[in-house]
Write a protein that holds these residues in place. Structure first.
Motif, mmCIF file in Angstrom:
data_model
loop_
_atom_site.group_PDB
_atom_site.id
_atom_site.type_symbol
_atom_site.label_atom_id
_atom_site.label_comp_id
_atom_site.label_asym_id
_atom_site.label_seq_id
_atom_site.Cartn_x
_atom_site.Cartn_y
_atom_site.Cartn_z
ATOM 1 N N ARG A 1 2.295 1.626 -3.488
ATOM 2 C CA ARG A 1 1.222 2.097 -4.367
ATOM 3 C C ARG A 1 1.071 3.608 -4.269
ATOM 4 O O ARG A 1 0.984 4.321 -5.280
ATOM 5 N N ASP A 2 1.055 4.129 -3.028
ATOM 6 C CA ASP A 2 0.871 5.567 -2.820
ATOM 7 C C ASP A 2 2.077 6.356 -3.308
ATOM 8 O O ASP A 2 1.930 7.450 -3.882
ATOM 9 N N TRP B 1 -1.560 4.981 -13.821
ATOM 10 C CA TRP B 1 -2.080 3.635 -13.534
ATOM 11 C C TRP B 1 -1.026 2.876 -12.744
ATOM 12 O O TRP B 1 0.174 2.932 -13.058
ATOM 13 N N ILE C 1 -5.322 6.480 -11.565
ATOM 14 C CA ILE C 1 -5.040 7.563 -10.617
ATOM 15 C C ILE C 1 -6.336 8.248 -10.172
ATOM 16 O O ILE C 1 -6.431 8.738 -9.034
ATOM 17 N N PHE D 1 1.854 6.583 -7.194
ATOM 18 C CA PHE D 1 0.870 7.521 -7.717
ATOM 19 C C PHE D 1 1.291 8.978 -7.547
ATOM 20 O O PHE D 1 0.692 9.865 -8.173
ATOM 21 N N ASN E 1 -8.173 8.224 -1.631
ATOM 22 C CA ASN E 1 -7.162 8.756 -0.725
ATOM 23 C C ASN E 1 -7.188 10.270 -0.574
ATOM 24 O O ASN E 1 -6.262 10.847 -0.009
ATOM 25 N N MET F 1 -5.312 -0.119 -10.864
ATOM 26 C CA MET F 1 -6.080 1.024 -10.359
ATOM 27 C C MET F 1 -5.628 2.268 -11.109
ATOM 28 O O MET F 1 -4.433 2.488 -11.308
ATOM 29 N N ASN G 1 -9.203 6.750 -9.582
ATOM 30 C CA ASN G 1 -9.735 5.921 -8.494
ATOM 31 C C ASN G 1 -8.924 6.085 -7.219
ATOM 32 O O ASN G 1 -9.463 6.101 -6.115
ATOM 33 N N TRP G 2 -7.602 6.190 -7.378
ATOM 34 C CA TRP G 2 -6.737 6.372 -6.205
ATOM 35 C C TRP G 2 -7.035 7.703 -5.519
ATOM 36 O O TRP G 2 -7.109 7.784 -4.291
ATOM 37 N N ASN G 3 -7.220 8.743 -6.321
ATOM 38 C CA ASN G 3 -7.529 10.048 -5.739
ATOM 39 C C ASN G 3 -8.842 10.012 -4.959
ATOM 40 O O ASN G 3 -8.965 10.619 -3.890
ATOM 41 N N LEU H 1 -6.511 -2.852 -5.693
ATOM 42 C CA LEU H 1 -6.330 -3.115 -7.116
ATOM 43 C C LEU H 1 -7.374 -4.128 -7.593
ATOM 44 O O LEU H 1 -7.591 -5.151 -6.954
ATOM 45 N N LYS I 1 0.836 -1.201 0.000
ATOM 46 C CA LYS I 1 0.000 0.000 0.000
ATOM 47 C C LYS I 1 0.872 1.253 0.000
ATOM 48 O O LYS I 1 0.581 2.233 -0.699
#
Length: 303
Positions: free
Chosen positions: A90-91, A101, A285, A94, A292, A283, A287-289, A122, A87
């Motif tokens: 991943r952060d 992605w 970016i 991004f 998070n 995932m 979706n990540w935004n 993911l 995790k």
């Protein structure tokens, strides 16, 4: 108990070797310097100065990040460290410039790795069966070979129409497929690929050299009639034996990625070695935004 994550450098190799991962002749140890430089990074999670878990990433086509190289010390398993470090990475990924992605690709039978990828958000995107062989004579019927596309713009336009328009996954390298976007089909990439089309100017075939542990002719053709298209395997045959002639003292294989929904089209008595399929997780970016926007990283680099 003190926990922290930091980037590893080549001087940390003894710490990695001291981990009890249960993996014999681990390639991560063998090529650790390469995996921690250039477009690659390795991070370690420490507990009271003991390295207990590692993972890393590689950047492809300036836009994609693939997570991997996850290893955990068996003496510290069951404490969620693998999920924590993945995790974190991943952060980190991004927040790199231009990255849109982040994903991971693991075999279907690797339940632990799949669980970690799911735990960090993911989503499964594609299942591909790598079909590997040294022998394709059974497909050769003496048909006319396909027409080579020479101009970079023509190659790019055909591939973009096929993969981006239809929202396909494109196997950029062996083991590394990505959701197709324009960044995969730059001239610097496709100038090193052979691209062919049928005489009806519809389906594109891509062949290109790839080197992992062995040398491969990577064949990219995602359609269900891959084994019945007239002239396709005659075209592949020529490129394969040209590559073999360049490397006469090495093993050279053909690698073909077969989507799950086409695997039943394999002919009887086919020559391919097919192992457990690989499942691509990812995932965007955006979706990540969304996930998070109100959170911060749980760890900071050790100072």
């Amino acid at each position: 108990m003190k926990e922290y994550i930091r980037e590893l450098t080549t001087t940390d190799l003894p710490l990695l070797k001291s981990m009890d991962t249960g993996i014999i002749d681990d390639y991560v140890i063998q090529v650790f310097e390469r995996l921690s430089t250039d477009q690659n990074r390795i991070y370690g999670l420490f507990v009271d100065e003991q390295l207990v878990s590692i993972a890393g990433y590689s950047i492809f086509a300036h836009q994609y990040v693939m997570l991997g190289r996850l290893r955990s010390d068996r003496r510290y398993r069951g404490k969620n460290y693998a999920t924590k470090i993945m995790k974190y990475i991943r952060d980190i990924a991004f927040q790199l410039p231009n990255i849109t992605w982040v994903g991971g690709n693991t075999q279907e039978n690797n339940i632990a790795a799949r669980r970690v990828l799911t735990n960090i958000g993911l989503i499964e995107q594609e299942k591909l069966y790598p079909a590997i062989t040294e022998e394709i004579d059974m497909f050769i019927q003496g048909n006319k070979k396909w027409h080579p596309i020479e101009k970079s713009n023509d190659k790019a336009n055909l591939l973009k129409d096929t993969y981006i328009h239809d929202k396909r996954v494109f196997p950029f390298e062996c083991y590394y497929p990505f959701p197709a976007t324009y960044s995969l089909f730059t001239h610097s990439n496709i100038d090193n690929w052979n691209v062919y089309e049928t005489h009806q100017h519809d389906y594109p075939l891509v062949t290109k050299k790839d080197v992992k542990k062995d040398i491969f002719l990577h064949v990219i053709f995602p359609f269900s009639d891959v084994f019945t298209q007239s002239g396709l395997w005659e075209t592949i045959y020529d490129d394969y034996y040209k590559l073999k002639s360049i490397h006469p003292d090495q093993k050279v294989y053909i690698w073909l990625d077969i989507p799950e929904y086409h695997i039943h089209h394999l002919p009887p008595n086919h020559p391919f070695s097919i192992d457990s399929p690989w499942i691509l997780h990812g995932m965007s970016i955006d979706n990540w935004n969304q996930l998070n926007k109100h959170s911060l990283l749980e760890y900071n680099h050790k100072t």
